[in-house]
Write a protein that holds these residues in place. Structure first.
Motif, mmCIF file in Angstrom:
data_model
loop_
_atom_site.group_PDB
_atom_site.id
_atom_site.type_symbol
_atom_site.label_atom_id
_atom_site.label_comp_id
_atom_site.label_asym_id
_atom_site.label_seq_id
_atom_site.Cartn_x
_atom_site.Cartn_y
_atom_site.Cartn_z
ATOM 1 N N LEU A 13 1.397 23.838 -1.652
ATOM 2 C CA LEU A 13 0.887 22.700 -2.414
ATOM 3 C C LEU A 13 1.083 21.360 -1.698
ATOM 4 N N PHE A 14 1.300 21.409 -0.396
ATOM 5 C CA PHE A 14 1.506 20.167 0.356
ATOM 6 C C PHE A 14 0.203 19.730 1.020
ATOM 7 N N PHE A 15 -0.091 18.425 0.895
ATOM 8 C CA PHE A 15 -1.267 17.858 1.548
ATOM 9 C C PHE A 15 -0.839 16.604 2.298
ATOM 10 N N GLU A 16 -1.295 16.520 3.539
ATOM 11 C CA GLU A 16 -0.867 15.439 4.426
ATOM 12 C C GLU A 16 -1.400 14.087 3.954
ATOM 13 N N PRO A 17 -0.556 13.040 3.944
ATOM 14 C CA PRO A 17 -1.044 11.681 3.676
ATOM 15 C C PRO A 17 -2.196 11.343 4.616
ATOM 16 N N THR A 18 -3.276 10.814 4.066
ATOM 17 C CA THR A 18 -4.557 10.755 4.780
ATOM 18 C C THR A 18 -5.210 9.390 4.629
ATOM 19 N N ILE A 19 -5.875 8.939 5.708
ATOM 20 C CA ILE A 19 -6.719 7.746 5.667
ATOM 21 C C ILE A 19 -8.134 8.161 6.025
ATOM 22 N N ILE A 20 -9.085 7.754 5.192
ATOM 23 C CA ILE A 20 -10.497 8.088 5.409
ATOM 24 C C ILE A 20 -11.317 6.796 5.395
ATOM 25 N N THR A 21 -12.175 6.648 6.386
ATOM 26 C CA THR A 21 -13.063 5.479 6.461
ATOM 27 C C THR A 21 -14.517 5.910 6.270
ATOM 28 N N ASP A 22 -15.406 4.929 6.361
ATOM 29 C CA ASP A 22 -16.846 5.167 6.161
ATOM 30 C C ASP A 22 -17.136 5.776 4.796
ATOM 31 N N ILE A 23 -16.432 5.269 3.784
ATOM 32 C CA ILE A 23 -16.624 5.749 2.408
ATOM 33 C C ILE A 23 -17.895 5.123 1.834
ATOM 34 N N LYS A 24 -18.712 5.970 1.221
ATOM 35 C CA LYS A 24 -19.987 5.522 0.646
ATOM 36 C C LYS A 24 -20.011 5.742 -0.869
ATOM 37 N N PRO A 25 -20.889 5.002 -1.578
ATOM 38 C CA PRO A 25 -20.927 5.103 -3.046
ATOM 39 C C PRO A 25 -21.255 6.482 -3.600
ATOM 40 N N ALA A 71 0.828 -1.209 0.000
ATOM 41 C CA ALA A 71 0.000 0.000 0.000
ATOM 42 C C ALA A 71 0.861 1.257 0.000
ATOM 43 N N LEU A 72 1.898 1.264 0.800
ATOM 44 C CA LEU A 72 2.797 2.423 0.852
ATOM 45 C C LEU A 72 3.449 2.660 -0.507
ATOM 46 N N ALA A 73 3.910 1.569 -1.132
ATOM 47 C CA ALA A 73 4.597 1.695 -2.417
ATOM 48 C C ALA A 73 3.651 2.156 -3.519
ATOM 49 N N SER A 74 2.445 1.610 -3.518
ATOM 50 C CA SER A 74 1.503 1.911 -4.586
ATOM 51 C C SER A 74 0.827 3.265 -4.414
ATOM 52 N N LYS A 75 0.542 3.646 -3.174
ATOM 53 C CA LYS A 75 -0.259 4.848 -2.935
ATOM 54 C C LYS A 75 0.554 6.127 -2.906
ATOM 55 N N PHE A 76 1.723 6.117 -2.279
ATOM 56 C CA PHE A 76 2.380 7.380 -1.940
ATOM 57 C C PHE A 76 3.544 7.751 -2.847
ATOM 58 N N ARG A 77 3.852 6.920 -3.821
ATOM 59 C CA ARG A 77 4.879 7.307 -4.793
ATOM 60 C C ARG A 77 4.403 8.550 -5.533
ATOM 61 N N ASN A 78 5.273 9.538 -5.634
ATOM 62 C CA ASN A 78 4.958 10.807 -6.280
ATOM 63 C C ASN A 78 3.713 11.454 -5.668
ATOM 64 N N CYS A 79 3.595 11.334 -4.340
ATOM 65 C CA CYS A 79 2.478 11.940 -3.599
ATOM 66 C C CYS A 79 1.127 11.442 -4.110
ATOM 67 N N GLY A 80 1.087 10.178 -4.546
ATOM 68 C CA GLY A 80 -0.153 9.598 -5.041
ATOM 69 C C GLY A 80 -0.523 10.016 -6.444
ATOM 70 N N GLN A 81 0.374 10.731 -7.128
ATOM 71 C CA GLN A 81 0.073 11.268 -8.457
ATOM 72 C C GLN A 81 0.614 10.355 -9.558
ATOM 73 N N THR A 82 0.156 9.111 -9.551
ATOM 74 C CA THR A 82 0.492 8.202 -10.636
ATOM 75 C C THR A 82 -0.791 7.544 -11.121
ATOM 76 N N GLY A 103 -4.346 12.147 9.254
ATOM 77 C CA GLY A 103 -4.018 13.190 8.301
ATOM 78 C C GLY A 103 -5.194 14.086 7.985
ATOM 79 N N GLY A 104 -5.312 14.435 6.706
ATOM 80 C CA GLY A 104 -6.422 15.266 6.247
ATOM 81 C C GLY A 104 -6.143 16.743 6.212
ATOM 82 N N ARG A 105 -4.889 17.130 6.403
ATOM 83 C CA ARG A 105 -4.586 18.559 6.565
ATOM 84 C C ARG A 105 -3.858 19.125 5.352
ATOM 85 N N HIS A 106 -4.276 20.308 4.928
ATOM 86 C CA HIS A 106 -3.527 21.079 3.944
ATOM 87 C C HIS A 106 -2.346 21.692 4.698
ATOM 88 N N MET A 107 -1.124 21.289 4.369
ATOM 89 C CA MET A 107 0.053 21.623 5.180
ATOM 90 C C MET A 107 0.685 22.935 4.713
#
Length: 515
Positions: A397-409, A307-318, A387-391
């Protein structure tokens, strides 16, 4: 020059105490790959109107250079140069071995100048230096690979049904290829396309993203030193305001035989339509919405590392970043806990600092998109667990790595590609439910899943509707592997032996009356 590039590694280590802008200024005084002109027909050139636009470092919003803001008239000249070069005796008479040797020389120079290219890439894209070096190694490998593949563009002798006839299939370059490349991998997306096109015998017009033109021009500078004939490689630069008409010109010009584009699905669809009138060859590598599935049978530590390798490379911009994290109920709490512990170790800051793991988002538009998707989820009942913070304390242009739960359709994080450092957790109960959610999108670029059950691995691999699958693995890109998606994530494949097929056509020849 060769003595200098051999010393660049020492030079790079010796200036690490300076800021990235100061290092780039020092490099300019020695052996600069930083160019402020476009490259057309073997010459460095300004725009017809002498207009320019600034290149910004996203880590601190400082101007690091400016390049020509070219319009369609400028690009027509580049297309004419590529067209004439393709039909010239100097390029037409190049053997596969000749093309291979040119690519090998380019690869050698690219390898020798890794340090300076990495500095340039980090300064304009914001990605950490370690990631820039990684991309350069990856990107250079395409030039090396296609230098070898140039000599393996084989034809066929087909058994004839008639004794007096002989049937052959031969492969021929399509002509001028327009290559439109993105900002998130400003090196590798050029070499992956141009390496294949040049190996096949095509000429190219490269349009890099407006955010990251300096890396493209650095690659071109080294190609110029290699000695490709004038017009074979052309790089044109433009601001965002000129990008759309230039893209349309490349798609509609009768002198351009094919288009290769990496970018958003929306723009890809537009280019597809524009190529239709000319029935033009097109390769599209478009947006994704990659599922990341963790089954209860998984090794959770391996899943977290993936998850770390896939999600956060290039700040998630892949384009193949994990986007929707589908975690089986039985292991959801464990996975989130371990992922949070690892995310706390991700240092955030200017990519020029060797300790940085997460850099900035590329521009204001991307920041606005990420913030908007997080806010949309919060308003609809999602919970931010990390996370969830605009740093702003680090940079705009920095945004904190974030985990969000209770995601709905009904949330954008459920349906759309975020292209940022956001982990959206969606629990599931059964394999069937996970596959239904994973496949419930029109995007089909990449997908990931973790399991120690071999039967499940083959079952899910077969049912996952994507072009690329990572099984117990978060990093899947490789020069040798065919890169591309299905559904609205594109057409065609890049890299691998299949990548060259985008730039050749098959000619059937029938020799008659042989008796």
């Amino acid at each position: 020059m060769f003595r200098l590039v051999r010393n660049l590694g020492f030079f790079h280590s010796g200036i690490s105490k300076f800021s990235v802008e100061e290092r780039l200024q020092l490099v300019r005084t020695m052996h600069s790959l930083i160019k402020n002109q476009a490259y057309v027909d073997g010459k460095w050139t300004d725009s017809r109107e002498k207009k320019t636009f600034d290149v910004i470092n996203p880590a601190n919003l400082k101007i690091i250079g400016n390049v020509p803001d070219m319009d369609v008239k400028d690009v027509e000249k580049a297309i004419d140069a590529a067209y004439d070069a393709f039909h010239s005796q100097e390029w037409q008479n190049k053997t596969a071995k000749d093309r291979s040797n040119l690519l090998k020389k380019w690869f050698t120079l690219l390898e020798a100048n890794k340090a300076e290219i990495a500095e340039i890439m980090t300064s304009e894209s914001g990605k950490p230096l370690a990631e820039s070096f990684g991309e350069i190694t990856y990107g250079n490998s395409f030039i090396e690979w296609f230098a070898e593949e140039a000599r393996r563009i084989y034809g066929e002798v087909v058994p004839s049904p008639v004794a007096s006839k002989s049937i052959t299939h031969t492969k021929h370059p399509i002509g001028v290829a327009g290559l439109i490349t993105p900002w998130n991998f400003p090196h590798a997306m050029i070499t992956r396309k141009a390496g294949a096109a040049l190996a096949a015998g095509c000429t190219v017009v490269i349009k890099p993203a407006e955010d990251t033109p300096l890396t493209a021009l650095a690659l071109c500078k080294l190609a110029d030193e290699v000695g490709f004939p004038p017009g074979v490689i052309n790089v044109i630069t433009s601001s965002r305001s000129n990008a759309a008409p230039i893209g349309e010109l490349l798609c509609k010009s009768p002198k351009v035989a094919g288009i290769s584009f990496t970018g958003s699905t929306e723009v890809g669809k537009l280019l597809y339509r524009q190529c239709a009138d000319g029935v033009k060859r097109i390769g599209l590598e478009l947006g994704g919405n990659a599922p990341f599935i963790v089954f209860k049978s998984a090794n959770i530590d391996h899943a977290v590392a993936g998850a770390l390798a896939s999600k956060f490379r290039n700040c998630g911009q892949t384009c193949i970043s994990a986007n929707r994290f589908l975690i089986q109920d039985d292991v959801c709490e464990e996975f989130i806990g371990k992922l949070i512990n690892q995310m706390k170790c991700l240092s955030i800051g200017d990519g020029a600092c060797s300790c940085t793991k997460i850099g900035p988002l590329i521009n204001e538009a991307q920041l606005k998109k990420v913030k908007g998707m997080v806010e949309d989820a919060k308003q609809k009942g999602a919970k931010i667990v990390h996370g969830g913070r605009h740093m702003k304390d680090i940079g705009e242009l920095f945004f904190e790595p974030t985990i969000i739960t209770d995601i709905k359709p009904d949330m954008k994080l459920y349906t759309d590609e975020v292209f940022g450092p956001i982990v959206s957790i969606i629990p599931f109960k059964s394999e069937e439910q996970a596959l239904k959610i994973a496949n419930g999108t029109q995007r089909g670029l990449a997908g990931y899943f973790f399991t120690q059950d071999l039967n499940q691995a083959f079952r899910v691999r077969n049912k996952l509707e994507v072009g690329m699958v990572g099984i117990n693995e978060g990093l899947i890109s490789s020069t040798e592997a065919a890169f591309g998606g299905i559904k609205e994530s594109g057409v065609g494949r890049e890299g691998s032996s299949h990548g060259i097929e985008e730039y050749v056509y098959i000619k059937y020849s029938c020799f008659g009356n042989l008796n």
